[in-house]
Design a protein around this motif. Sequence first.
Motif, PDB file in Angstrom:
ATOM      1  N   THR A   2       0.754  -1.247  -0.262  1.00 21.69           N
ATOM      2  CA  THR A   2      -0.025   0.049  -0.002  1.00 21.69           C
ATOM      3  C   THR A   2       1.040   1.165   0.057  1.00 21.69           C
ATOM      4  N   ALA A   3       0.325   2.458  -0.271  1.00 20.77           N
ATOM      5  CA  ALA A   3       1.161   3.477  -0.517  1.00 20.77           C
ATOM      6  C   ALA A   3       0.188   4.832  -0.067  1.00 20.77           C
ATOM      7  N   GLU A   4       0.770   5.950   0.399  1.00 20.44           N
ATOM      8  CA  GLU A   4      -0.176   7.081   0.808  1.00 20.44           C
ATOM      9  C   GLU A   4       0.302   8.294  -0.139  1.00 20.44           C
ATOM     10  N   LYS A   5      -0.915   8.928  -0.627  1.00 19.90           N
ATOM     11  CA  LYS A   5      -0.791   9.836  -1.935  1.00 19.90           C
ATOM     12  C   LYS A   5      -0.903  11.260  -0.922  1.00 19.90           C
ATOM     13  N   VAL A   6      -0.237  12.251  -1.215  1.00 20.58           N
ATOM     14  CA  VAL A   6      -0.140  13.582  -0.420  1.00 20.58           C
ATOM     15  C   VAL A   6      -0.092  14.593  -1.698  1.00 20.58           C
ATOM     16  N   LEU A   7      -1.018  15.529  -1.630  1.00 23.40           N
ATOM     17  CA  LEU A   7      -0.978  16.571  -2.827  1.00 23.40           C
ATOM     18  C   LEU A   7      -1.095  17.932  -2.009  1.00 23.40           C
ATOM     19  N   GLU A   8       0.096  18.694  -2.014  1.00 26.06           N
ATOM     20  CA  GLU A   8       0.207  19.862  -1.267  1.00 26.06           C
ATOM     21  C   GLU A   8      -0.205  21.048  -2.131  1.00 26.06           C
ATOM     22  N   GLY A   9      -1.036  21.824  -1.684  1.00 23.44           N
ATOM     23  CA  GLY A   9      -1.625  23.040  -2.214  1.00 23.44           C
ATOM     24  C   GLY A   9      -2.894  22.909  -3.223  1.00 23.44           C
ATOM     25  N   LEU A  10      -3.463  21.928  -3.148  1.00 28.59           N
ATOM     26  CA  LEU A  10      -4.773  21.649  -3.899  1.00 28.59           C
ATOM     27  C   LEU A  10      -5.301  20.233  -3.254  1.00 28.59           C
TER      28      LEU A  10
ATOM     29  N   GLN B  53       9.268  -8.072   4.830  1.00 37.35           N
ATOM     30  CA  GLN B  53       9.173  -7.198   3.626  1.00 37.35           C
ATOM     31  C   GLN B  53       9.802  -6.262   4.199  1.00 37.35           C
ATOM     32  N   LYS B  54      10.735  -5.434   3.372  1.00 36.91           N
ATOM     33  CA  LYS B  54      11.352  -4.405   3.621  1.00 36.91           C
ATOM     34  C   LYS B  54      11.094  -3.227   2.407  1.00 36.91           C
ATOM     35  N   THR B  55      11.155  -2.047   2.946  1.00 39.14           N
ATOM     36  CA  THR B  55      10.652  -1.113   1.652  1.00 39.14           C
ATOM     37  C   THR B  55      11.936   0.034   1.791  1.00 39.14           C
ATOM     38  N   TYR B  56      12.202   0.321   0.519  1.00 38.01           N
ATOM     39  CA  TYR B  56      13.364   1.325   0.319  1.00 38.01           C
ATOM     40  C   TYR B  56      12.991   2.447  -0.514  1.00 38.01           C
ATOM     41  N   ASP B  57      13.415   3.518  -0.239  1.00 41.65           N
ATOM     42  CA  ASP B  57      13.415   4.807  -1.259  1.00 41.65           C
ATOM     43  C   ASP B  57      15.052   5.084  -1.407  1.00 41.65           C
ATOM     44  N   ASN B  58      15.460   5.262  -2.512  1.00 40.74           N
ATOM     45  CA  ASN B  58      16.693   5.564  -2.941  1.00 40.74           C
ATOM     46  C   ASN B  58      17.639   4.613  -2.230  1.00 40.74           C
ATOM     47  N   ASN B  59      17.364   3.369  -1.932  1.00 38.72           N
ATOM     48  CA  ASN B  59      18.429   2.550  -1.468  1.00 38.72           C
ATOM     49  C   ASN B  59      18.214   2.742   0.150  1.00 38.72           C
ATOM     50  N   VAL B  60      17.570   3.560   0.858  1.00 41.65           N
ATOM     51  CA  VAL B  60      17.651   3.929   2.108  1.00 41.65           C
ATOM     52  C   VAL B  60      16.029   3.142   2.791  1.00 41.65           C
ATOM     53  N   GLN B  61      16.128   2.402   3.885  1.00 43.65           N
ATOM     54  CA  GLN B  61      14.941   1.555   4.367  1.00 43.65           C
ATOM     55  C   GLN B  61      14.187   2.785   4.932  1.00 43.65           C
ATOM     56  N   ILE B  62      12.690   2.519   4.521  1.00 44.83           N
ATOM     57  CA  ILE B  62      11.783   3.465   4.911  1.00 44.83           C
ATOM     58  C   ILE B  62      11.021   2.753   6.344  1.00 44.83           C
ATOM     59  N   ASP B  63      10.989   3.595   7.336  1.00 46.04           N
ATOM     60  CA  ASP B  63      10.513   3.502   8.427  1.00 46.04           C
ATOM     61  C   ASP B  63       9.063   3.199   8.486  1.00 46.04           C
ATOM     62  N   ASN B  64       8.770   1.680   8.917  1.00 46.75           N
ATOM     63  CA  ASN B  64       7.374   1.283   9.042  1.00 46.75           C
ATOM     64  C   ASN B  64       6.936   0.705   7.552  1.00 46.75           C
TER      65      ASN B  64
ATOM     66  N   GLN C 208       6.083   2.284   5.008  1.00 45.65           N
ATOM     67  CA  GLN C 208       5.123   3.199   4.635  1.00 45.65           C
ATOM     68  C   GLN C 208       5.648   3.846   3.519  1.00 45.65           C
ATOM     69  N   ILE C 209       4.994   3.580   2.432  1.00 43.57           N
ATOM     70  CA  ILE C 209       5.223   4.361   1.007  1.00 43.57           C
ATOM     71  C   ILE C 209       4.458   5.534   0.879  1.00 43.57           C
ATOM     72  N   LYS C 210       5.343   6.735   0.504  1.00 44.20           N
ATOM     73  CA  LYS C 210       4.530   7.907   0.409  1.00 44.20           C
ATOM     74  C   LYS C 210       5.074   8.497  -0.745  1.00 44.20           C
TER      75      LYS C 210
END
Length: 181
Positions: free
Chosen positions: A66-74, A157-168, A170-172
């Motif tokens: 799963t992932a979370e979507k954030v839209l700033e300003g709209l 299961q481990k999740t990474y953003d630019n080879n850095v593990q994401i806490d919990n 949680q994809i955003k």
Amino acid sequence: VKEDTSNPRNDIVYDGSVYDVVISVEDNKDGTLNVNKVVTKNGVAVKDCVFTYINTPVKPDSIQITAEKVLEGLPLEDDMFTFTLTGDKNVNQTKMNKGTSIVFDPIFFTLEDAGKTFNYEVRETISNKIKGIKYDGTVKTVVAKVDLVDNKLVIDQKTYDNNVQIDNDQIKFINTYEYET
């Protein structure tokens, strides 16, 4: 004596025990015979001649990315953004946001997957570019290592953003809107 596993099912861990049966026959020299048997299971003597094999079915297990979507300003609307999940086991899914949530279909693993590592990528895909939005171009990587522990599948299961593990795990994905004149 051992169990025939020439046509094994892929969802069962087979016992693998081997029974040896030694029968000796002696002539009692009085018109009778004396029959003795010795049974061992995996080299250890057993009292009763009952062959017991304990095969354990292994239930499939799954992960759901799963992932979370954030839209700033709209304000964020349903089905405003598109995301893809691709990777091992021929996974190729496309989903749209529902509010801030992106939910992909589960990925199932079986006994055949034990001892293997599977890699997946999640990214936002731009199908209809919205004027003024700066899109999150990052690719998130999910690594699922499947093991068999006590005849049960265990998925790490481990999740990474630019080879850095994401806490919990949680994809955003964060997009920003800047008004253009």
